[in-house]
Write an enzyme that holds these catalytic residues in place. Structure first.
Site, mmCIF file in Angstrom:
data_model
loop_
_atom_site.group_PDB
_atom_site.id
_atom_site.type_symbol
_atom_site.label_atom_id
_atom_site.label_comp_id
_atom_site.label_asym_id
_atom_site.label_seq_id
_atom_site.Cartn_x
_atom_site.Cartn_y
_atom_site.Cartn_z
ATOM 1 N N HIS A 17 0.847 -1.201 0.000
ATOM 2 C CA HIS A 17 0.000 0.000 0.000
ATOM 3 C C HIS A 17 0.883 1.253 0.000
ATOM 4 C CE1 HIS A 17 -3.130 -2.646 2.230
ATOM 5 N NE2 HIS A 17 -3.661 -2.384 1.062
ATOM 6 N N LYS A 41 -15.988 -7.075 6.487
ATOM 7 C CA LYS A 41 -14.710 -7.809 6.459
ATOM 8 C C LYS A 41 -14.247 -8.185 7.867
ATOM 9 C CE LYS A 41 -11.393 -7.454 2.724
ATOM 10 N NZ LYS A 41 -10.268 -6.714 2.126
ATOM 11 N N ARG A 90 -2.391 -5.774 -8.437
ATOM 12 C CA ARG A 90 -1.181 -6.550 -8.131
ATOM 13 C C ARG A 90 -0.967 -7.651 -9.152
ATOM 14 N NH1 ARG A 90 -3.188 -8.232 -2.515
ATOM 15 N NH2 ARG A 90 -5.042 -8.093 -3.808
ATOM 16 N N SER A 128 -3.113 -7.888 3.160
ATOM 17 C CA SER A 128 -3.232 -7.665 4.604
ATOM 18 C C SER A 128 -3.593 -8.958 5.325
ATOM 19 C CB SER A 128 -4.289 -6.600 4.886
ATOM 20 O OG SER A 128 -3.899 -5.389 4.286
#
Ligand code: COA
Length: 158
Positions: A17, A41, A90, A128
């Site tokens: 990030h 989440k 990504r 993450s």
């Protein structure tokens, strides 16, 4: 003056990030790192913790400002006077979801343009949740997050 909003859950912020934010800071006048509450989440860190961590590790990026939000992204962007939403790609596997998100955001507000940047190759496999999992199992995450984030992860695990 072109402002970009970079939204995400940032649970926690990773070097990937940060790489994207540093790249964006060289392209835009202001980069608003928009940390979504995202209760669906079930984040490991509370919104204010995620905001504090991101502010701490982004001190050196003058053009970056960190703000938490719990509204629709397009509403938040409009409130901030930003027309650009920035997202990272990504790998090809990110594309389907990002394409859907960009399309839906454009449908909700046709003035919003989504811009994609790619992180440095060495960060292309970081996420993450992987970082949390590795830290939780006692693995070394020093290559993936800032030392202060690593300390916060260690504290959380304890
Ligand atoms: N480096 C490292 N990791 C990266 C990365 C990068 N450059 N770019 C993305 N990731 C990872 C994240 O860590 C995250 O990993 P995780 O799933 O393991 O936690 C994953 O890729 C993608 O998550 P993130 O970038 O945090 O986005 P998200 O998909 O969780 O969040 C929002 C999406 C917040 C943008 C979206 O939910 C949103 O806009 N919410 C606001 C409400 C709204 O407007 N909803 C309607 C949308 S149309």
């Amino acid at each position: 003056m072109v402002k970009a909003v970079y939204p995400g859950t940032f649970d926690p912020i990773t070097n990937g990030h940060m790489d994207l934010i540093e790249r964006a800071a060289s392209l835009f006048d202001e980069v608003i790192v928009a940390i979504a509450a995202n209760p669906s989440k079930q984040p490991a860190f509370a919104l204010d913790e995620r905001v504090a961590m991101a502010k701490d590790v982004l001190k050196h990026v003058e053009k970056a400002h960190v703000i938490g939000f719990d509204t629709l992204l397009v509403h938040f962007a409009r409130e901030q006077g930003a027309k650009v939403v920035l997202r990272g790609l990504r790998a090809v596997s990110d594309f389907d979801y990002e394409f859907q998100l960009a399309g839906m955001n454009r449908r909700l507000d046709s003035n919003i343009e989504t811009v994609f940047l790619t992180p440095a190759e060495k960060f292309s496999y970081i996420s993450s949740s992987l970082v949390r999992e590795i830290a939780g199992l006692g693995g070394d995450v020093s290559g993936f997050v800032h030392p202060n984030v690593m300390a916060a992860l260690k504290n959380r695990i304890r």
